[in-house]
Design an enzyme around this catalytic site. Structure first.
Site, PDB file in Angstrom:
ATOM      1  N   HIS A  96       1.097  -1.055  -0.179  1.00 25.62           N
ATOM      2  CA  HIS A  96      -0.330  -0.164  -0.026  1.00 25.62           C
ATOM      3  C   HIS A  96       1.421   1.715   0.664  1.00 25.62           C
ATOM      4  O   HIS A  96       1.798   1.037   0.476  1.00 25.62           O
ATOM      5  CB  HIS A  96      -0.889   0.102   1.176  1.00 25.62           C
ATOM      6  N   HIS A  98       1.140   4.158   1.298  1.00 27.23           N
ATOM      7  CA  HIS A  98       0.390   5.052   1.991  1.00 27.23           C
ATOM      8  C   HIS A  98       0.293   7.034   1.760  1.00 27.23           C
ATOM      9  O   HIS A  98       1.004   6.927   2.157  1.00 27.23           O
ATOM     10  CB  HIS A  98       1.172   4.495   3.595  1.00 27.23           C
ATOM     11  N   HIS A 141       4.363   0.573   2.809  1.00 28.56           N
ATOM     12  CA  HIS A 141       4.363  -1.463   3.260  1.00 28.56           C
ATOM     13  C   HIS A 141       3.264  -2.281   3.297  1.00 28.56           C
ATOM     14  O   HIS A 141       2.593  -1.582   2.924  1.00 28.56           O
ATOM     15  CB  HIS A 141       4.139  -0.360   5.105  1.00 28.56           C
ATOM     16  N   HIS A 143      -0.026  -4.508   2.870  1.00 28.99           N
ATOM     17  CA  HIS A 143      -1.312  -4.679   4.476  1.00 28.99           C
ATOM     18  C   HIS A 143      -1.668  -5.857   4.539  1.00 28.99           C
ATOM     19  O   HIS A 143      -2.809  -6.747   4.286  1.00 28.99           O
ATOM     20  CB  HIS A 143      -2.316  -3.596   3.469  1.00 28.99           C
ATOM     21  N   HIS A 423      -5.165   5.798  19.689  1.00 34.38           N
ATOM     22  CA  HIS A 423      -5.669   4.674  18.765  1.00 34.38           C
ATOM     23  C   HIS A 423      -4.927   6.198  16.913  1.00 34.38           C
ATOM     24  O   HIS A 423      -5.962   6.671  17.474  1.00 34.38           O
ATOM     25  CB  HIS A 423      -6.616   3.816  18.343  1.00 34.38           C
ATOM     26  N   HIS A 426      -6.559   6.036   9.823  1.00 32.25           N
ATOM     27  CA  HIS A 426      -5.868   5.458   8.997  1.00 32.25           C
ATOM     28  C   HIS A 426      -6.741   6.021   8.015  1.00 32.25           C
ATOM     29  O   HIS A 426      -7.792   5.216   8.261  1.00 32.25           O
ATOM     30  CB  HIS A 426      -5.079   5.476   8.446  1.00 32.25           C
ATOM     31  N   HIS A 428      -7.882   5.468   3.895  1.00 34.24           N
ATOM     32  CA  HIS A 428      -7.062   5.801   2.533  1.00 34.24           C
ATOM     33  C   HIS A 428      -7.799   7.029   1.116  1.00 34.24           C
ATOM     34  O   HIS A 428      -9.201   6.885   1.805  1.00 34.24           O
ATOM     35  CB  HIS A 428      -7.440   3.935   1.591  1.00 34.24           C
ATOM     36  N   HIS A 478      -9.079   2.566   8.909  1.00 37.62           N
ATOM     37  CA  HIS A 478      -8.858   1.531  10.384  1.00 37.62           C
ATOM     38  C   HIS A 478      -7.608   2.215  11.347  1.00 37.62           C
ATOM     39  O   HIS A 478      -6.892   3.295  10.683  1.00 37.62           O
ATOM     40  CB  HIS A 478      -7.838   0.450   9.357  1.00 37.62           C
ATOM     41  N   CYS A 479      -7.590   1.563  12.362  1.00 38.16           N
ATOM     42  CA  CYS A 479      -6.823   1.994  13.689  1.00 38.16           C
ATOM     43  C   CYS A 479      -5.125   1.523  12.974  1.00 38.16           C
ATOM     44  O   CYS A 479      -5.213   0.049  11.934  1.00 38.16           O
ATOM     45  CB  CYS A 479      -6.444   0.616  14.759  1.00 38.16           C
ATOM     46  N   HIS A 480      -4.835   2.396  12.685  1.00 40.41           N
ATOM     47  CA  HIS A 480      -2.940   1.634  12.049  1.00 40.41           C
ATOM     48  C   HIS A 480      -2.128   1.016  13.144  1.00 40.41           C
ATOM     49  O   HIS A 480      -0.584   0.723  12.750  1.00 40.41           O
ATOM     50  CB  HIS A 480      -2.261   3.088  11.840  1.00 40.41           C
ATOM     51  N   ILE A 481      -2.127   0.776  14.146  1.00 34.29           N
ATOM     52  CA  ILE A 481      -1.517  -0.268  15.058  1.00 34.29           C
ATOM     53  C   ILE A 481      -2.432  -1.801  14.665  1.00 34.29           C
ATOM     54  O   ILE A 481      -3.402  -1.544  14.649  1.00 34.29           O
ATOM     55  CB  ILE A 481      -2.403  -0.166  16.937  1.00 34.29           C
ATOM     56  N   HIS A 484      -5.175  -4.391  15.724  1.00 34.43           N
ATOM     57  CA  HIS A 484      -5.840  -3.785  15.956  1.00 34.43           C
ATOM     58  C   HIS A 484      -6.500  -4.133  14.671  1.00 34.43           C
ATOM     59  O   HIS A 484      -7.481  -4.786  14.957  1.00 34.43           O
ATOM     60  CB  HIS A 484      -5.802  -2.487  16.572  1.00 34.43           C
ATOM     61  N   PHE A 489     -10.152  -3.715  13.323  1.00 34.34           N
ATOM     62  CA  PHE A 489     -10.858  -2.290  13.801  1.00 34.34           C
ATOM     63  C   PHE A 489      -9.936  -2.041  12.579  1.00 34.34           C
ATOM     64  O   PHE A 489      -9.743  -0.960  11.913  1.00 34.34           O
ATOM     65  CB  PHE A 489      -9.666  -1.501  15.011  1.00 34.34           C
TER      66      PHE A 489
END
Length: 553
Positions: A96, A98, A141, A143, A423, A426, A428, A478-481, A484, A489
């Site tokens: 992806h 980002h 990164h 996904h 949290h 992000h 897209h 979504h949460c970028h952790i 999670h 999430f």
């Protein structure tokens, strides 16, 4: 959590090949750089970025991956070639880009099961797209997994209106911050509350109890001004970043220029980026660069969570500078967009065209958005839309796809009542205006910061953002952790799905071939260790997700 970290380290020491004292990453003075039209080979290699050797999933054999450098207006054509072989990690992949909007090229967004199927082993996919009106600091990164496939991407602007503030802005001033794990992600994703072993700065670091391995050195010349591009490629922690004795002037947040703001420390969340101007006006010496994660017992002991700022002419020794309490830490509410400031729509809470409220809860380590846990569909959302689905009832996964009308102002309020915060959220395909930051009672519709990752805070807090639906297609929110996201999430914002086919450029034939190839894979061809990964996780801790949550071979 400390006990869990210790157990992870012990099990890792059994599985890893050896303990070494030097990393395989490149030094900052000679970074690897690719252009916007290039090939990225995704493969496995043993590296020891913090002195502990393990196999990882890498781009062109290095961590972090090579910098992709482009000029504003360049077209991108990046072929991702999958040569993964280590079956302990996933053998399929995706990449992806980002922060890049992919307007008209949603199919190139690189989001597994949202905009495409993963790229299977021994196959490739060419991502062709443009970013005509974007410049700044971005990154790429996977996904699909969190085992090392991540690196910086910068679009340089020859007409940067803030160029008068700095003298140097090149590959040597890109600084990546990341967490690192001694156990592969397919094992760790079974564990509730996974904790990183170390922090890496430009791919180098140390872990508690480990060897005095090499640290990254950032070289500066006294009297010059540097645009340092900070990129958090973290899978989980956020970092408090500072450089002893130096102020930092923030001029960019997530690819969006900001009015200059002087700070001495900033908190950077997973997926966020900042450009800061550092003036090298101190004595010729070595200074600690600090990146403290929000983990229990994190410190700077033994050079952990650190790198070195070295003035030309200073000796090659560790710094002796002392960490001091921040006097001017970054507050998000003090950041203001430089270009066209102001949130879209009526400047009043709840007066957007579309007002969404998402409530996030958690139970047993799993996350629920408006009481629904996100589970990736077997057919990517974009493929569903191109096949004729356009209503929420037609789009999978059920309850996790929100359909938005075209050319409307959306105001999203997101609050959390579960654990695991803060949290980083992000979306897209867009940047957004942060009209209310987590932890603040104030709203700002006049000149808020504009970015693409924002903290939603922790239990009992909320954030409010606005954007305009001018980019038809399905976009992940979504949460970028990573852990999670893997635990549910996320939602998909399906922007004007009835317009998507007409909005997209011609979808390449090889995109249509990704799903049939991926769907034909046997469980063993997917990699990830199968049931053995769960058994290995059970040897680390009893704090596990239920085994039926994941498919096993």
């Amino acid at each position: 959590m400390f006990i869990l970290l210790l157990l992870v380290s012990l099990v890792s020491s059994i599985n890893a090949a050896s303990i070494v004292s030097r990393s395989q990453s490149y030094p900052l003075s000679q970074p690897a750089v690719l252009g916007p039209k290039t090939r990225m080979t995704i493969g496995n290699k043993f590296i020891a970025p913090d002195g502990f050797e393990r196999s990882a999933t890498l781009v062109n054999g290095i961590f972090p991956g090579p910098l992709i450098a482009a000029q504003k207006g360049d077209d991108f054509a990046i072929e991702v070639v999958n040569e993964l072989k280590d079956e302990s990690m996933f053998l399929s992949t995706s990449v992806h880009w980002h922060g890049l909007f992919e307007n008209g090229t949603n199919y190139a967004d690189g989001t597994s099961f949202v905009t495409q199927c993963p790229i299977a082993q021994n196959h490739s996919f060419l991502h062709s797209f443009s970013a005509p009106n974007q410049a700044g600091t971005f990154w790429y990164h996977s996904h699909y997994s969190c085992d090392g496939l991540r690196g910086p991407l910068v679009i340089y602007d020859p007409q940067d209106p803030l160029a008068y503030m700095y003298d140097v802005d090149n590959a040597s001033t890109v600084i990546t911050l990341s967490d690192w794990y001694h156990v592969v992600a397919p094992v760790l994703r079974n564990i509730i509350g996974t904790t990183a072993n170390s922090t890496l700065i430009n791919g180098l670091g140390r872990y508690a109890g480990g060897p005095m391995s090499e640290l990254a050195v950032i070289s500066v010349e006294q009297g010059k001004r540097y645009r340092m591009r900070l990129v958090s490629t973290s899978c989980d922690p956020n970092y408090h970043f500072s450089i002893d004795g130096h102020n930092l002037t923030v001029i960019e947040a997530d690819g969006q220029l900001t009015a200059p703001l002087v700070v001495d420390e900033l908190r950077i969340f997973a997926g966020q980026r900042y450009s800061v101007v550092l003036v090298a006006d101190k004595l010729v010496d070595n200074y600690w660069v600090r990146s403290l994660p929000n983990l229990v017992n994190a410190s700077y002991a033994g050079g952990t969570n650190s790198a070195i700022l070295r003035y030309q002419g200073a000796p090659n020794v560790d710094p002796t500078t002392v960490n001091t309490t921040s006097a001017t830490p970054l507050k998000e509410t003090d950041l203001h967009a430089l270009i066209n400031p102001g949130a879209p729509g009526i400047p009043e809470y709840g007066k957007a065209d579309i007002n969404l409220n998402l409530s996030v809860t958690s139970k047993g380590g799993l996350f629920y958005v408006n009481d629904v846990q996100y589970n990736p569909p077997t057919v990517p959302v974009l493929l569903q839309i191109l096949s004729g689905a356009s209503e929420p009832s037609q789009l999978l996964p059920n309850g996790s796809v929100i359909v938005l009308e075209a050319n409307k102002v959306v105001e999203l309020t997101l609050s959390t009542s579960g654990a695991g915060g803060p949290h980083p959220i992000h979306i897209h395909g867009h940047a957004f205006d942060v009209v209310q930051s987590a932890g603040s009672k104030d709203f700002n519709y006049v000149n808020p910061v504009r970015r693409d990752v924002v903290s939603a805070g922790s239990r009992g807090e909320q954030m409010v953002i606005r954007w305009t639906t001018d980019n038809s297609g399905p976009w992940y929110l979504h949460c970028h952790i990573d852990w999670h996201l893997d635990a549910g999430f996320a939602v998909v914002m399906a922007e004007s799905p009835s317009d998507t086919a007409a909005h997209l450029n011609t979808v390449p034939q090889e995109w249509h071939e990704l799903c049939p190839i991926f769907d034909s894979l046997s469980p063993s061809q997917l990699g990830g260790g199968g049931r053995k990964s769960y058994e290995e996780a059970a040897n680390i801790t009893t704090i596990l997700f239920p085994p039926e949550r994941l498919p096993y071979n």
